[in-house]
Design an enzyme around this catalytic site. Structure first.
Site, PDB file in Angstrom:
ATOM      1  CG  ASN A   8      55.255 -67.472  20.882  1.00 55.68           C
ATOM      2  OD1 ASN A   8      55.419 -68.276  19.948  1.00 55.68           O
ATOM      3  ND2 ASN A   8      56.264 -66.800  21.428  1.00 55.68           N
ATOM      4  CD1 TRP A   9      50.344 -71.833  20.125  1.00 52.17           C
ATOM      5  CD2 TRP A   9      50.169 -73.231  18.380  1.00 52.17           C
ATOM      6  NE1 TRP A   9      49.001 -71.954  19.818  1.00 52.17           N
ATOM      7  CE2 TRP A   9      48.861 -72.801  18.750  1.00 52.17           C
ATOM      8  CE3 TRP A   9      50.288 -74.104  17.299  1.00 52.17           C
ATOM      9  CZ2 TRP A   9      47.706 -73.229  18.078  1.00 52.17           C
ATOM     10  CZ3 TRP A   9      49.130 -74.527  16.632  1.00 52.17           C
ATOM     11  CH2 TRP A   9      47.862 -74.101  17.021  1.00 52.17           C
ATOM     12  CE  LYS A  10      57.502 -68.823  24.246  1.00 50.42           C
ATOM     13  NZ  LYS A  10      58.182 -68.586  25.508  1.00 50.42           N
ATOM     14  CG  HIS A  95      59.671 -63.881  21.767  1.00 50.28           C
ATOM     15  ND1 HIS A  95      60.541 -64.561  22.588  1.00 50.28           N
ATOM     16  CD2 HIS A  95      58.433 -64.053  22.300  1.00 50.28           C
ATOM     17  CE1 HIS A  95      59.845 -65.128  23.572  1.00 50.28           C
ATOM     18  NE2 HIS A  95      58.563 -64.837  23.420  1.00 50.28           N
ATOM     19  CD  GLU A  97      61.454 -67.926  24.042  1.00 53.03           C
ATOM     20  OE1 GLU A  97      60.855 -68.303  23.018  1.00 53.03           O
ATOM     21  OE2 GLU A  97      60.987 -68.061  25.196  1.00 53.03           O
ATOM     22  CD  GLU A 167      56.441 -62.182  25.677  1.00 49.64           C
ATOM     23  OE1 GLU A 167      55.490 -62.922  25.908  1.00 49.64           O
ATOM     24  OE2 GLU A 167      57.377 -62.491  24.930  1.00 49.64           O
ATOM     25  N   GLY A 173      58.523 -68.544  30.897  1.00 51.26           N
ATOM     26  CA  GLY A 173      58.743 -69.980  31.059  1.00 51.26           C
ATOM     27  C   GLY A 173      59.322 -70.370  32.413  1.00 51.26           C
ATOM     28  CB  SER A 213      54.871 -67.376  34.110  1.00 52.01           C
ATOM     29  OG  SER A 213      56.144 -67.937  33.828  1.00 52.01           O
ATOM     30  N   GLY A 234      52.694 -68.170  26.257  1.00 50.10           N
ATOM     31  CA  GLY A 234      53.577 -69.224  25.759  1.00 50.10           C
ATOM     32  C   GLY A 234      53.067 -70.591  26.189  1.00 50.10           C
ATOM     33  N   GLY A 235      53.639 -71.126  27.269  1.00 53.57           N
ATOM     34  CA  GLY A 235      53.328 -72.481  27.729  1.00 53.57           C
ATOM     35  C   GLY A 235      51.842 -72.783  27.824  1.00 53.57           C
TER      36      GLY A 235
HETATM   37  P1  13P Z   1      55.450 -68.338  28.867  1.00 55.93           P
HETATM   38  O1  13P Z   1      53.957 -67.999  28.911  1.00 55.93           O
HETATM   39  O2  13P Z   1      55.695 -69.793  28.615  1.00 55.93           O
HETATM   40  O3  13P Z   1      56.160 -67.793  30.051  1.00 55.93           O
HETATM   41  O4  13P Z   1      56.026 -67.586  27.577  1.00 55.93           O
HETATM   42  C1  13P Z   1      55.738 -66.259  27.378  1.00 55.93           C
HETATM   43  C2  13P Z   1      56.191 -65.886  26.027  1.00 55.93           C
HETATM   44  O5  13P Z   1      57.394 -65.837  25.760  1.00 55.93           O
HETATM   45  C3  13P Z   1      55.188 -65.618  25.006  1.00 55.93           C
HETATM   46  O6  13P Z   1      55.750 -65.068  23.868  1.00 55.93           O
END
Ligand code: 13P
Length: 258
Positions: A8-10, A95, A97, A167, A173, A213, A234-235
């Site tokens: 997920n590149w957000k 998600h 977020e 998650e 993050g 993470s 994510g990251g």
């Molecule tokens: P991180 O891997 O940056 O913690 O993010 C997880 C995430 O929200 C994937 O959708």
């Protein structure tokens, strides 16, 4: 069953960088791997990347969200059917977020999930508790509530197109990962919930991903858990090297259990 590792590149990268990342990921993912790799770039890049992507049956594309409405006068929205029409196979739904920063209610999440399934997309439904809920011991209740709302009315057949992603918000993050035991415990509870509602076979066939993470150094241990079928990254998905190392960790965990 194949694992899924989804990136997920957000809201990151510009077009040139997104293209570079795609090329590097495609170079590194073996067509014969045991893991389905899913890439979820920002929406403006999706169409071009899907068209430019080389052939690789192990990799497919996802939206990071979609509208809960059908086509119409909804400025700024894009529908699940639009994603499907450009060759996208799946979409993240709910998600944290989206829920927390953009006010997506349980009702909205359920509408989006319905729309995704009706449009022929695989829905990657995200769930997870916040820190307060975890610390007060309310995490199981919270996650089951989210699943109940979102999956209400989903048929056995439709469950074939549902992937779940646990998650925990406190791990997203933050560099703070759920321990392998914490992940396994929740994934097991989620699988039990599916079993109670759709039966043992569907529960056994539903892939439940861990997100929060997840990185090369901890992916192996988390993926080794019996109820963890891959990760939502994510990251670490913003670096091809890290992401590919996580895909390798997934392949490795499957080889060890076969
Ligand atoms: P991180 O891997 O940056 O913690 O993010 C997880 C995430 O929200 C994937 O959708």
């Amino acid at each position: 069953m194949r694992n899924i590792v989804a990136g997920n590149w957000k809201s990151n990268k510009l077009m040139v960088e997104a293209r570079e990342l795609m090329v590097a990921v495609y170079k590194g993912v073996s067509v014969d791997g045991l893991t389905d790799v899913i890439l979820a770039p920002p929406a403006p890049f999706l169409s071009a990347l899907v068209l430019e992507a080389p052939e690789n049956k192990s990799i497919s594309w996802a939206g990071q969200q979609c509208s809960g409405y059908e086509m119409g006068a909804y400025t700024g929205e894009f529908t699940a059917s639009m994603l499907h029409s450009i060759g996208v196979c799946s979409v993240l739904i709910g998600h944290s977020e989206r829920r927390d920063k953009f006010g997506e209610s349980e009702e909205m999440v359920a509408m989006k999930l319905r729309s995704a399934l009706d449009s022929g997309l695989t829905a990657i439904l995200c769930c997870g508790e916040n820190l307060g809920e975890r610390e007060s011991g309310g995490h199981f209740t919270r996650v089951m509530e989210q699943l109940k709302h979102a999956l209400h009315g989903v048929s056995e057949k439709e469950m074939e197109d549902v992937v779940l992603a646990y998650e925990p918000i406190w791990a997203i993050g933050t560099g703070r990962t759920a321990s392998a035991d914490q992940a396994q415990e929740m994934h097991h509870a989620i699988r039990e919930f599916i079993k109670e509602n759709w039966g043992e076979m569907i529960a056994g066939n539903t892939r439940i991903l861990y997100g929060g993470s997840c990185k090369p150094s901890n992916a192996g241990e988390i993926f080794a858990q019996p109820d963890v079928n891959g990760g939502l990254i994510g990251g670490a998905a913003l670096s091809a090297a890290d992401f590919l190392a996580i895909v390798d960790a997934s392949d490795q965990s499957l080889r060890e259990t076969h």
